[in-house]
Design a protein around this motif. Structure first.
Motif, short mmCIF file in Angstrom:
data_model
loop_
_atom_site.label_atom_id
_atom_site.label_comp_id
_atom_site.label_asym_id
_atom_site.label_seq_id
_atom_site.Cartn_x
_atom_site.Cartn_y
_atom_site.Cartn_z
N ASP A 13 -4.61 5.46 -10.16
CA ASP A 13 -3.79 6.65 -10.04
C ASP A 13 -2.75 6.48 -8.93
OD1 ASP A 13 -3.01 9.38 -9.03
OD2 ASP A 13 -4.31 10.00 -10.68
N PRO A 14 -1.46 6.71 -9.23
CA PRO A 14 -0.43 6.54 -8.21
C PRO A 14 -0.68 7.38 -6.96
CG PRO A 14 0.56 6.78 -10.37
CD PRO A 14 -0.90 7.07 -10.55
N ASP A 15 -1.18 8.60 -7.12
CA ASP A 15 -1.40 9.47 -5.98
C ASP A 15 -2.60 9.05 -5.14
OD1 ASP A 15 0.80 11.07 -6.54
OD2 ASP A 15 -0.35 12.34 -7.91
N GLN A 16 -3.37 8.10 -5.65
CA GLN A 16 -4.51 7.56 -4.92
C GLN A 16 -4.23 6.11 -4.53
OE1 GLN A 16 -7.03 9.59 -4.18
NE2 GLN A 16 -8.93 8.48 -3.97
N GLY A 17 -2.93 5.78 -4.41
CA GLY A 17 -2.56 4.42 -4.07
C GLY A 17 -2.83 3.44 -5.19
N PHE A 18 -2.75 3.92 -6.44
CA PHE A 18 -3.03 3.11 -7.62
C PHE A 18 -4.45 2.56 -7.62
CE2 PHE A 18 1.56 3.35 -7.73
CZ PHE A 18 1.83 3.46 -9.08
N SER A 19 -5.36 3.34 -7.04
CA SER A 19 -6.78 3.02 -7.09
C SER A 19 -7.51 4.17 -7.77
CB SER A 19 -7.34 2.76 -5.69
OG SER A 19 -7.25 3.92 -4.89
N LYS A 75 -4.49 6.25 1.13
CA LYS A 75 -3.69 7.16 0.30
C LYS A 75 -4.61 7.89 -0.68
CE LYS A 75 0.53 7.34 -2.50
NZ LYS A 75 1.24 8.27 -1.62
N ARG A 76 -4.53 9.22 -0.70
CA ARG A 76 -5.45 10.03 -1.49
C ARG A 76 -4.71 11.16 -2.19
NH1 ARG A 76 -10.84 9.30 1.24
NH2 ARG A 76 -10.42 7.93 3.00
N ILE A 77 -5.25 11.60 -3.32
CA ILE A 77 -4.69 12.72 -4.06
C ILE A 77 -4.71 13.97 -3.19
CG2 ILE A 77 -4.98 14.21 -6.07
CD1 ILE A 77 -6.23 11.79 -7.49
N THR A 78 -5.84 14.20 -2.54
CA THR A 78 -5.98 15.27 -1.55
C THR A 78 -6.72 14.68 -0.37
OG1 THR A 78 -8.17 16.08 -2.22
CG2 THR A 78 -6.27 16.91 -3.46
N PRO A 79 -6.64 15.32 0.79
CA PRO A 79 -7.37 14.77 1.94
C PRO A 79 -8.87 14.64 1.71
CG PRO A 79 -5.77 16.41 2.65
CD PRO A 79 -5.80 16.48 1.16
N ASP A 80 -9.41 15.43 0.78
CA ASP A 80 -10.85 15.41 0.54
C ASP A 80 -11.27 14.51 -0.61
OD1 ASP A 80 -11.24 17.28 2.60
OD2 ASP A 80 -10.88 18.96 1.23
N THR A 81 -10.32 13.89 -1.30
CA THR A 81 -10.68 13.01 -2.42
C THR A 81 -11.33 11.74 -1.88
OG1 THR A 81 -8.82 13.82 -3.73
CG2 THR A 81 -9.86 11.78 -4.45
N ALA A 82 -12.54 11.46 -2.33
CA ALA A 82 -13.28 10.30 -1.82
C ALA A 82 -12.64 8.99 -2.26
CB ALA A 82 -14.72 10.36 -2.31
N LYS A 83 -12.75 8.00 -1.40
CA LYS A 83 -12.37 6.63 -1.73
C LYS A 83 -13.55 5.72 -1.41
CE LYS A 83 -8.23 5.04 -1.71
NZ LYS A 83 -6.86 4.55 -1.48
N ALA A 84 -13.54 4.55 -2.01
CA ALA A 84 -14.55 3.55 -1.72
C ALA A 84 -13.85 2.23 -1.46
CB ALA A 84 -15.53 3.42 -2.88
N PHE A 85 -14.48 1.38 -0.66
CA PHE A 85 -13.86 0.14 -0.24
C PHE A 85 -14.79 -1.05 -0.50
CE2 PHE A 85 -12.44 3.68 2.37
CZ PHE A 85 -11.06 3.62 2.19
N MET A 86 -14.19 -2.21 -0.63
CA MET A 86 -14.83 -3.47 -1.01
C MET A 86 -15.11 -3.48 -2.52
SD MET A 86 -14.58 -5.03 1.73
CE MET A 86 -14.40 -4.72 3.48
N HIS A 87 -15.42 -4.67 -3.03
CA HIS A 87 -15.53 -4.87 -4.48
C HIS A 87 -16.58 -3.97 -5.12
CE1 HIS A 87 -18.72 -7.38 -2.79
NE2 HIS A 87 -19.32 -7.29 -3.96
N ASN A 88 -17.64 -3.67 -4.37
CA ASN A 88 -18.72 -2.86 -4.93
C ASN A 88 -18.72 -1.42 -4.43
OD1 ASN A 88 -19.64 -3.14 -2.31
ND2 ASN A 88 -21.51 -4.26 -2.83
#
Length: 420
Positions: free
Chosen positions: A52-58, A333-346
């Motif tokens: 998603d572009p608004d999530q930094g294409f993640s 980069k997030r859709i909203t400040p509260d939208t969760a993100k995850a990092f690393m391959h897993n």
């Protein structure tokens, strides 16, 4: 790939999506493909569903990111095994190759395990683009003919302001028999074309669709270079004192040493840094017990792919568990400040702060008892065992000796890399 296959007239197009942009006809067609959910078996998943572009294409799916981080495909209940990586800046990855420098170093390709080498279409991004359409746990169409039919004759023509014919010519458009397309709603269909000429045309069109999609993914819209860091480099904004301290830690060999892999050497358009050297590494990330493949799942990464390649199979065991070094752009980069993100391959890590603390203290803190989550490990002041221990990088991270304040400075700098 001959240069002429990328040729396309320039057109000013207005599309639904993150921004208005002047782009080539090729890029416009690729953008339409990128946002078209009809290119999945149930008409419910596009490339943008996971990028998603608004999530930094993640991945924009916070409910998945909070747990296993792997996104459900078009078919309910079907999951892959990895978190979707960012599509932004990925198009700068070179064709998979190796460097002989104190051993063999694998560089480039696409997907986190490098299996989209770029050797088929002359572009790692184009090779990668063909995978999700036909992957039964992603967009799940049963045959390339289904992708081709739906792009050549889209259900919603207004979603394709520049058509396939507008890029590749009217004579490149053809009909695929209903006896084939009628099976495209069944992900498990075993489609047989039975005609060599038609097969060749489908293959050519599928390649051209992938090249168009890669064209969009290499466009300004996907790779904006519009972060505060870029503006700082250009001299148009000022970073805070904390952010500047974080940058000094990032590039210092005796501190964070982040730039050893997330290089500052300009490698992209207009000679701007992409923040990756496109190599592969195993940094000892713990297992994600919420992975839909099960709590004991171990991702073999690059090593598993190399075992299938006669040229590189001899090096596979040395890189089991290694994943491609990602760009650090758009980390927060997030859709909203509260939208969760995850990092690393897993998707084990849920915070940038946790990632930085792991890099700093992986080899300092004791081993946790069991597969704790990031938040549990931080509270217990320990780290779980690595997903793959044998090939873990023990030289460039694990005991950086950063203070708590220096960790915070580094996090502050990393957050300047989000595109505005």
């Amino acid at each position: 790939m001959p240069r002429s296959i990328y040729g396309a007239a320039v057109a000013l197009v207005c599309l639904s999506g993150p921004a208005l942009a002047e782009m080539t006809a090729l890029e416009s067609l690729g953008k339409s493909v990128f946002f078209d959910p009809n290119l999945s078996v149930n008409g419910n998943q596009s490339c943008s569903s996971c990028h998603d572009p608004d999530q930094g294409f993640s991945s924009p799916h916070g409910h998945f990111s909070e747990n296993g981080a792997v996104v459900q495909g078009s078919v309910e209940g079907r999951f892959g095994n990895r978190k979707p990586p960012s599509a932004a800046y990925a198009s700068f990855s070179p064709i998979l190759h190796h460097i002989d420098d104190d051993g063999v170093t694998i560089v480039g390709g696409a997907f986190l395990d490098g299996r989209a080498t770029g050797k088929k279409l002359g572009s790692a991004t184009a090779d990668q683009a063909q995978g999700p359409f036909l992957n039964p746990v992603e967009m799940a169409l049963p045959h390339a003919a289904c992708v081709v039919a739906r792009v050549l004759h889209p259900a919603d023509e207004t979603a394709y302001p520049v058509s396939y014919a507008g890029v590749w010519g009217a004579d490149a458009v053809f009909e695929i028999p209903a006896s084939i397309t009628d099976q495209c709603d069944d992900t498990d269909a075993q489609i047989e074309i039975g005609d060599d000429d038609l097969t060749a045309r489908i293959d050519e069109a599928f390649d051209r669709i992938a090249i168009s999609l890669a064209g969009f993914e290499k466009s300004d819209e996907v790779n904006a270079f519009s972060s505060r860091f870029d503006a700082w480099v250009a001299g148009t904004v000022t970073l805070s004192e904390q952010e500047r301290r974080g940058f000094e830690i990032f590039e210092a060999e005796d501190k964070g040493n982040c730039a050893a892999c997330h290089v500052l050497t300009p490698t992209g358009r207009e000679q701007r840094a992409i923040f990756t050297d496109w190599t592969f590494d195993n940094i000892g990330v713990p297992r994600n017990r919420d992975n839909p493949q099960g709590p004991d799942y171990v991702d073999p990464g690059l090593g598993a792919f190399l075992k299938t390649d006669a040229v590189y199979a001899a090096y596979a065991d040395d890189v089991i568990g290694a994943q491609q070094v990602p760009t650090l752009r758009n980390l927060n980069k997030r859709i909203t400040p509260d939208t969760a993100k995850a990092f690393m391959h897993n998707g084990y890590f849920k915070t940038i702060e946790g990632v930085v603390h792991f890099y700093n203290t992986r080899d300092v803190l004791p081993r946790c008892d069991g597969d704790l989550t990031e938040s549990e490990a931080l509270a217990a002041k320990c780290w779980p065992a690595p997903e793959v221990a044998a090939t873990m990088n023990k030289d460039e991270l694990g005991d950086l000796k950063l203070s708590e304040a220096e960790e915070a400075d580094l996090v502050a700098f990393l957050k300047t890399l989000d595109d505005e």
